[in-house]
Design a protein around this motif. Sequence first.
Motif, PDB file in Angstrom:
ATOM      1  N   LEU A 166       0.833  -1.197   0.000  1.00 35.05           N
ATOM      2  CA  LEU A 166       0.000   0.000   0.000  1.00 35.05           C
ATOM      3  C   LEU A 166       0.875   1.259   0.000  1.00 35.05           C
ATOM      4  CD1 LEU A 166      -2.895   1.010   0.006  1.00 35.05           C
ATOM      5  CD2 LEU A 166      -2.825   0.988   2.491  1.00 35.05           C
ATOM      6  N   GLY A 167       1.966   1.236   0.726  1.00 36.86           N
ATOM      7  CA  GLY A 167       2.874   2.386   0.769  1.00 36.86           C
ATOM      8  C   GLY A 167       3.555   2.627  -0.566  1.00 36.86           C
ATOM      9  N   VAL A 168       3.969   1.553  -1.233  1.00 25.93           N
ATOM     10  CA  VAL A 168       4.603   1.682  -2.552  1.00 25.93           C
ATOM     11  C   VAL A 168       3.593   2.205  -3.567  1.00 25.93           C
ATOM     12  CG1 VAL A 168       5.659   0.389  -4.438  1.00 25.93           C
ATOM     13  CG2 VAL A 168       6.311  -0.103  -2.091  1.00 25.93           C
ATOM     14  N   THR A 169       2.374   1.705  -3.511  1.00 24.82           N
ATOM     15  CA  THR A 169       1.321   2.169  -4.415  1.00 24.82           C
ATOM     16  C   THR A 169       1.048   3.651  -4.197  1.00 24.82           C
ATOM     17  OG1 THR A 169       0.327  -0.028  -4.351  1.00 24.82           O
ATOM     18  CG2 THR A 169      -1.054   1.777  -5.161  1.00 24.82           C
ATOM     19  N   ALA A 172       1.476   9.238  -5.901  1.00 26.73           N
ATOM     20  CA  ALA A 172       1.884  10.597  -5.535  1.00 26.73           C
ATOM     21  C   ALA A 172       2.913  11.138  -6.528  1.00 26.73           C
ATOM     22  CB  ALA A 172       2.444  10.612  -4.115  1.00 26.73           C
ATOM     23  N   ALA A 173       3.852  10.297  -6.944  1.00 30.53           N
ATOM     24  CA  ALA A 173       4.855  10.722  -7.925  1.00 30.53           C
ATOM     25  C   ALA A 173       4.199  11.023  -9.273  1.00 30.53           C
ATOM     26  CB  ALA A 173       5.928   9.650  -8.082  1.00 30.53           C
TER      27      ALA A 173
END
Length: 143
Positions: free
Chosen positions: A4-7, A12-13
């Motif tokens: 979830l954090g990587v997604t 965001a990027a």
Amino acid sequence: MEVLGVTFLCLAAAFGLLVLVIGVFLLRRYHLNRALGTFDASIRLPTSGWRVGVCRYTDKHLEWLSLLSLSPLPRHRFLRSSLEVEGWRPATESERVRIQPGAIVVQLVHDGEPLDLAMKYDVYAGLSSWIEAGPVIGIGTWR
């Protein structure tokens, strides 16, 4: 790091990149509008349809820059002494969808090749005056 954090970081990027590109487009448009000798004009060449952009006068050339580009270089460049005004006409119903509201279609010839520019009537008056008051051709002769 969790999935979830990587997604979230990827989204965001991507959002940040989108905001940056839109900001660069707006900044380019702002600079083009502020420059002297620029005006909104759509172009139609014999080989393509209407494209939205901005024209810019220089001392020897009329330059057309695409509105949907980040490049500071003009996509089309027309030599002032080779431009001839054939006339103007109101935009047809199908053209009104593709050009700016209230624009007329100016028919030009550049080195024997026809092209159309869509612009406001007052801009057309300035363009035709600029073309007619062209530079010296040869030695001691006026256009």
